[in-house]
Design an enzyme around this catalytic site. Structure first.
Site, PDB file in Angstrom:
ATOM      1  CB  SER A   1      -0.914   0.013   1.228  1.00  0.00           C
ATOM      2  OG  SER A   1      -0.189  -0.283   2.416  1.00  0.00           O
TER       3      SER A   1
ATOM      4  CD  GLU B   1      -7.836  -5.285   1.370  1.00  0.00           C
ATOM      5  OE1 GLU B   1      -7.969  -4.099   0.987  1.00  0.00           O
ATOM      6  OE2 GLU B   1      -6.767  -5.922   1.268  1.00  0.00           O
TER       7      GLU B   1
END
Length: 275
Positions: A45, A182
């Site tokens: 990320s 997720e």
């Protein structure tokens, strides 16, 4: 206490929740470590929140190694997990082991994380057999964003939900010590958590997981390009930073910074000798 894969397993057995956050630099890692965070994820990320990419696909091994080293210097007690970037493990079992080894040796990781289920079980098994702990990642796997057609909740059909459970079991059988879930419906994530003996770490997967992880810039209001529904903002640090930066600009422009207390003195007689 130093957190390890063993303390993850113990937390699952005892029903203790695991708190995990991302970090990408020494200073942030040290603050999180001092706050008692159990594990720090050096996530790919960083492509979005640090490097400004639109997705995580452009992140390289060198990026992960660089940031992993920095985080490892700041984390004394937290378990440091470093993401394996896109195409560092999908190509072959050999590549997966070599690149996982690089993250451990050069990036100072204490574990690596990779995305996928049964299709990467061979890679997970080989990495674990090389002595490297592996965290799995199921549900919305950002490296597959083009295949998914966008950021969408995963596992909503019977077939998809069944596959998610099977994939979690496959990762456990391959030797993964935990798995991130997720953007998975909360009730399904709870079922996955019950189906495996390794800890599940949720991000947008409800409170039924064994732990939680967030991108720290999201939970501190420092990244506003996109804020997922599952993010809780714990502080508005981003706004405080903007205000501080703007005040600095104003004071520099007005000549009020630096003030006398921010400067160093020199004896007048020394200056007089310069003329």
């Amino acid at each position: 206490m130093k957190h390890t894969v063993s303390t993850f397993a113990e937390a699952k057995r005892k029903g203790k929740r695991i708190a995990m956050l991302t970090a990408y630099d020494y200073s942030t890692a040290r603050l999180e470590d001092e706050a008692g965070i159990h594990a720090i994820l050096v996530g790919d990320s960083l492509g979005n929140v640090v490097l400004g990419y639109e997705d995580t696909l452009s992140v390289t091994m060198e990026d992960m190694i660089h940031h992993g080293r920095a985080v490892a210097r700041g984390a004394k007690n937290a378990l440091v997990v470093v993401d394996m970037p896109f195409m560092s493990y999908q190509t072959s079992v050999y590549d997966a082991v070599v690149n996982a080894g690089r993250l451990m040796k050069e990036g100072r990781a204490q574990a690596v994380k990779l995305e996928g289920g049964a299709e990467v079980a061979a890679q997970v098994k080989a990495i674990v057999e090389a002595g490297i702990p592996v965290m799995g990642h199921l549900g919305l796997t950002p490296q597959s964003i083009n295949a998914f057609g966008g950021f969408k909740v995963q596992g909503k059909t019977e077939a998809a939900a069944r596959k998610l459970i099977e994939d979690a079991k496959a990762l456990e059988a391959a030797g993964a010590f935990s798995v991130v879930l997720e953007c998975v419906p909360a009730k399904l994530a709870a079922k996955v958590t019950e189906a495996v003996s390794i800890p599940t770490i949720g991000i947008g997967a409800g409170a039924g997981c064994d732990g939680q992880v967030l991108v720290y810039q999201d939970m501190l209001g420092m990244f506003s390009d996109f804020t997922p529904k599952f993010v809780k903002r714990y502080a508005n640090v981003g706004e405080a930073m903007r205000e501080a930066f703007a005040t600095y600009v104003d004071e520099v422009g007005a000549g009020t910074f630096p003030a006398e207390e921010h400067t160093y003195a020199i004896a007048d007689e020394v200056l007089e000798k310069l003329y």
